[in-house]
Design a protein around this motif. Structure first.
Motif, PDB file in Angstrom:
ATOM      1  N   GLY A  29       0.803  -1.218   0.000  1.00 27.79           N
ATOM      2  CA  GLY A  29       0.000   0.000   0.000  1.00 27.79           C
ATOM      3  C   GLY A  29       0.837   1.269   0.000  1.00 27.79           C
ATOM      4  O   GLY A  29       0.417   2.303   0.497  1.00 27.79           O
ATOM      5  N   ARG A  30       2.038   1.207  -0.579  1.00 26.43           N
ATOM      6  CA  ARG A  30       2.942   2.354  -0.569  1.00 26.43           C
ATOM      7  C   ARG A  30       2.969   3.109  -1.884  1.00 26.43           C
ATOM      8  O   ARG A  30       3.613   4.158  -1.974  1.00 26.43           O
ATOM      9  N   GLU A  31       2.346   2.609  -2.899  1.00 26.65           N
ATOM     10  CA  GLU A  31       2.285   3.269  -4.205  1.00 26.65           C
ATOM     11  C   GLU A  31       0.824   3.443  -4.577  1.00 26.65           C
ATOM     12  O   GLU A  31       0.004   2.577  -4.285  1.00 26.65           O
ATOM     13  N   PRO A  32       0.487   4.548  -5.239  1.00 25.80           N
ATOM     14  CA  PRO A  32      -0.910   4.748  -5.640  1.00 25.80           C
ATOM     15  C   PRO A  32      -1.332   3.880  -6.829  1.00 25.80           C
ATOM     16  O   PRO A  32      -2.505   3.584  -6.989  1.00 25.80           O
ATOM     17  N   THR A  33      -0.373   3.474  -7.670  1.00 23.09           N
ATOM     18  CA  THR A  33      -0.689   2.628  -8.825  1.00 23.09           C
ATOM     19  C   THR A  33       0.352   1.517  -8.943  1.00 23.09           C
ATOM     20  O   THR A  33       1.391   1.564  -8.310  1.00 23.09           O
ATOM     21  N   THR A  34       0.060   0.567  -9.828  1.00 22.59           N
ATOM     22  CA  THR A  34       1.001  -0.527 -10.080  1.00 22.59           C
ATOM     23  C   THR A  34       1.865  -0.250 -11.311  1.00 22.59           C
ATOM     24  O   THR A  34       2.643  -1.091 -11.724  1.00 22.59           O
ATOM     25  N   GLU A  35       1.757   0.934 -11.869  1.00 20.64           N
ATOM     26  CA  GLU A  35       2.439   1.280 -13.106  1.00 20.64           C
ATOM     27  C   GLU A  35       3.959   1.353 -12.940  1.00 20.64           C
ATOM     28  O   GLU A  35       4.470   1.808 -11.924  1.00 20.64           O
ATOM     29  N   CYS A  36       4.670   0.930 -13.977  1.00 27.27           N
ATOM     30  CA  CYS A  36       6.130   0.938 -13.986  1.00 27.27           C
ATOM     31  C   CYS A  36       6.649   2.373 -14.091  1.00 27.27           C
ATOM     32  O   CYS A  36       6.216   3.137 -14.955  1.00 27.27           O
ATOM     33  N   HIS A  37       7.581   2.734 -13.226  1.00 28.46           N
ATOM     34  CA  HIS A  37       8.183   4.068 -13.238  1.00 28.46           C
ATOM     35  C   HIS A  37       9.355   4.160 -14.207  1.00 28.46           C
ATOM     36  O   HIS A  37       9.877   5.248 -14.433  1.00 28.46           O
ATOM     37  N   HIS A  38       9.778   3.037 -14.763  1.00 30.12           N
ATOM     38  CA  HIS A  38      11.000   3.014 -15.559  1.00 30.12           C
ATOM     39  C   HIS A  38      10.772   2.962 -17.060  1.00 30.12           C
ATOM     40  O   HIS A  38      11.728   3.028 -17.825  1.00 30.12           O
ATOM     41  N   CYS A  39       9.547   2.832 -17.491  1.00 33.54           N
ATOM     42  CA  CYS A  39       9.273   2.833 -18.927  1.00 33.54           C
ATOM     43  C   CYS A  39       8.032   3.679 -19.210  1.00 33.54           C
ATOM     44  O   CYS A  39       7.244   3.956 -18.328  1.00 33.54           O
ATOM     45  N   ASP A  40       7.884   4.067 -20.459  1.00 39.44           N
ATOM     46  CA  ASP A  40       6.752   4.905 -20.861  1.00 39.44           C
ATOM     47  C   ASP A  40       5.606   4.085 -21.440  1.00 39.44           C
ATOM     48  O   ASP A  40       4.673   4.633 -22.007  1.00 39.44           O
ATOM     49  N   VAL A  41       5.678   2.784 -21.286  1.00 39.27           N
ATOM     50  CA  VAL A  41       4.667   1.895 -21.850  1.00 39.27           C
ATOM     51  C   VAL A  41       3.378   1.933 -21.039  1.00 39.27           C
ATOM     52  O   VAL A  41       2.298   1.715 -21.561  1.00 39.27           O
ATOM     53  N   GLY A  42       3.492   2.226 -19.748  1.00 40.99           N
ATOM     54  CA  GLY A  42       2.334   2.226 -18.869  1.00 40.99           C
ATOM     55  C   GLY A  42       1.961   0.841 -18.391  1.00 40.99           C
ATOM     56  O   GLY A  42       0.846   0.612 -17.935  1.00 40.99           O
ATOM     57  N   ALA A  43       2.901  -0.080 -18.496  1.00 41.64           N
ATOM     58  CA  ALA A  43       2.639  -1.465 -18.090  1.00 41.64           C
ATOM     59  C   ALA A  43       2.669  -1.605 -16.575  1.00 41.64           C
ATOM     60  O   ALA A  43       3.259  -0.792 -15.872  1.00 41.64           O
ATOM     61  N   GLU A  44       2.041  -2.667 -16.092  1.00 42.90           N
ATOM     62  CA  GLU A  44       2.079  -2.970 -14.677  1.00 42.90           C
ATOM     63  C   GLU A  44       3.488  -3.443 -14.330  1.00 42.90           C
ATOM     64  O   GLU A  44       4.053  -4.294 -15.011  1.00 42.90           O
ATOM     65  N   ASP A  45       4.053  -2.861 -13.282  1.00 44.53           N
ATOM     66  CA  ASP A  45       5.416  -3.183 -12.873  1.00 44.53           C
ATOM     67  C   ASP A  45       5.410  -4.437 -12.010  1.00 44.53           C
ATOM     68  O   ASP A  45       5.036  -4.410 -10.844  1.00 44.53           O
ATOM     69  N   THR A  46       5.791  -5.541 -12.619  1.00 44.11           N
ATOM     70  CA  THR A  46       5.897  -6.820 -11.920  1.00 44.11           C
ATOM     71  C   THR A  46       7.309  -7.352 -12.137  1.00 44.11           C
ATOM     72  O   THR A  46       8.065  -6.827 -12.958  1.00 44.11           O
ATOM     73  N   ALA A  47       7.638  -8.409 -11.436  1.00 40.24           N
ATOM     74  CA  ALA A  47       8.948  -9.041 -11.639  1.00 40.24           C
ATOM     75  C   ALA A  47       9.047  -9.563 -13.073  1.00 40.24           C
ATOM     76  O   ALA A  47      10.094  -9.432 -13.718  1.00 40.24           O
ATOM     77  N   GLU A  48       7.973 -10.122 -13.589  1.00 40.43           N
ATOM     78  CA  GLU A  48       7.959 -10.629 -14.964  1.00 40.43           C
ATOM     79  C   GLU A  48       8.189  -9.496 -15.961  1.00 40.43           C
ATOM     80  O   GLU A  48       8.972  -9.635 -16.900  1.00 40.43           O
ATOM     81  N   HIS A  49       7.508  -8.371 -15.773  1.00 36.21           N
ATOM     82  CA  HIS A  49       7.690  -7.207 -16.643  1.00 36.21           C
ATOM     83  C   HIS A  49       9.143  -6.754 -16.612  1.00 36.21           C
ATOM     84  O   HIS A  49       9.742  -6.487 -17.651  1.00 36.21           O
ATOM     85  N   THR A  50       9.724  -6.692 -15.425  1.00 39.24           N
ATOM     86  CA  THR A  50      11.112  -6.256 -15.272  1.00 39.24           C
ATOM     87  C   THR A  50      12.062  -7.240 -15.939  1.00 39.24           C
ATOM     88  O   THR A  50      12.978  -6.833 -16.646  1.00 39.24           O
ATOM     89  N   ARG A  51      11.852  -8.541 -15.728  1.00 32.44           N
ATOM     90  CA  ARG A  51      12.737  -9.559 -16.292  1.00 32.44           C
ATOM     91  C   ARG A  51      12.672  -9.621 -17.808  1.00 32.44           C
ATOM     92  O   ARG A  51      13.691  -9.762 -18.464  1.00 32.44           O
ATOM     93  N   ALA A  52      11.481  -9.543 -18.366  1.00 28.62           N
ATOM     94  CA  ALA A  52      11.321  -9.909 -19.768  1.00 28.62           C
ATOM     95  C   ALA A  52      10.848  -8.812 -20.714  1.00 28.62           C
ATOM     96  O   ALA A  52      11.001  -8.959 -21.924  1.00 28.62           O
ATOM     97  N   GLU A  53      10.293  -7.711 -20.210  1.00 25.56           N
ATOM     98  CA  GLU A  53       9.630  -6.779 -21.117  1.00 25.56           C
ATOM     99  C   GLU A  53      10.103  -5.331 -21.030  1.00 25.56           C
ATOM    100  O   GLU A  53      10.180  -4.658 -22.053  1.00 25.56           O
TER     101      GLU A  53
END
Length: 136
Positions: A29-53
Motif C-alpha cells: 500500500g505504498r504506491e498509488p498505482t502498479t504502473e512501472c516508473h521506468h518505462c513509458d509503456v504504462g505497463a504494470e510493474d511486476t517481476a515478470e515485466h522487469t525480467r522480460a519486457e
C-alpha cells in the motif's frame, strides 16, 4: 556482505517481493498505482515485466540472454541457475544490477516532496519495542 545483498536481490526478482509497482501498491500500500516508473509503456510493474519486457532494462536483459538464452521466464531462470555456475553468476548480476537501480529510484521518490509515494512507518511489535528502548 555483497553475496548476501546479491542473493537478496535474486530473491526479490524471483518472488516479485521488492521494488515492483504491483507489490508496493497491492501488498504494501505504498504506491498509488502498479504502473512501472521506468518505462513509458504504462505497463504494470511486476517481476515478470522487469525480467522480460521493460525497455529500461534492455541492456541488462541482452547480457543475461547471451548467457542463459532468450527464455527469461521464472522457470527458465531457475533451471539456468542450477545448470552452471556461469549462468548463476549471470542471473545474479542481472538481478543485482536492476534491483540496485530500482531501489535507488524508490529512495529518490521517497525523498521527493511532490511524490505520490505513500510513506509508512514501521508498525507492530518490533516498532513498539524500538520506541520503548528510546531514552526519554
Amino acid at each position: 556482505m555483497y553475496a548476501t545483498k546479491s542473493l537478496c536481490h535474486q530473491m526479490k526478482v524471483l518472488t516479485g517481493h521488492g521494488c515492483f509497482g504491483r507489490y508496493l501498491c497491492r501488498v504494501l500500500g505504498r504506491e498509488p498505482t502498479t504502473e512501472c516508473h521506468h518505462c513509458d509503456v504504462g505497463a504494470e510493474d511486476t517481476a515478470e515485466h522487469t525480467r522480460a519486457e521493460c525497455p529500461a532494462w534492455s541492456k541488462e536483459r541482452a547480457a543475461l540472454s547471451a548467457v542463459v538464452g532468450l527464455d527469461l521466464s521464472l522457470s527458465a531462470l531457475i533451471r539456468a541457475m542450477v545448470d552452471s555456475e556461469e549462468k548463476w553468476i549471470a542471473v545474479s548480476s542481472f538481478c543485482n544490477s536492476i534491483m540496485l537501480q530500482k531501489e535507488a529510484a524508490e529512495r529518490e521518490r521517497e525523498q521527493d516532496p511532490n511524490s505520490l509515494l505513500i510513506r509508512r512507518g514501521r508498525r507492530g511489535r518490533r516498532r513498539r519495542a524500538y520506541l520503548a528502548n528510546l531514552p526519554p
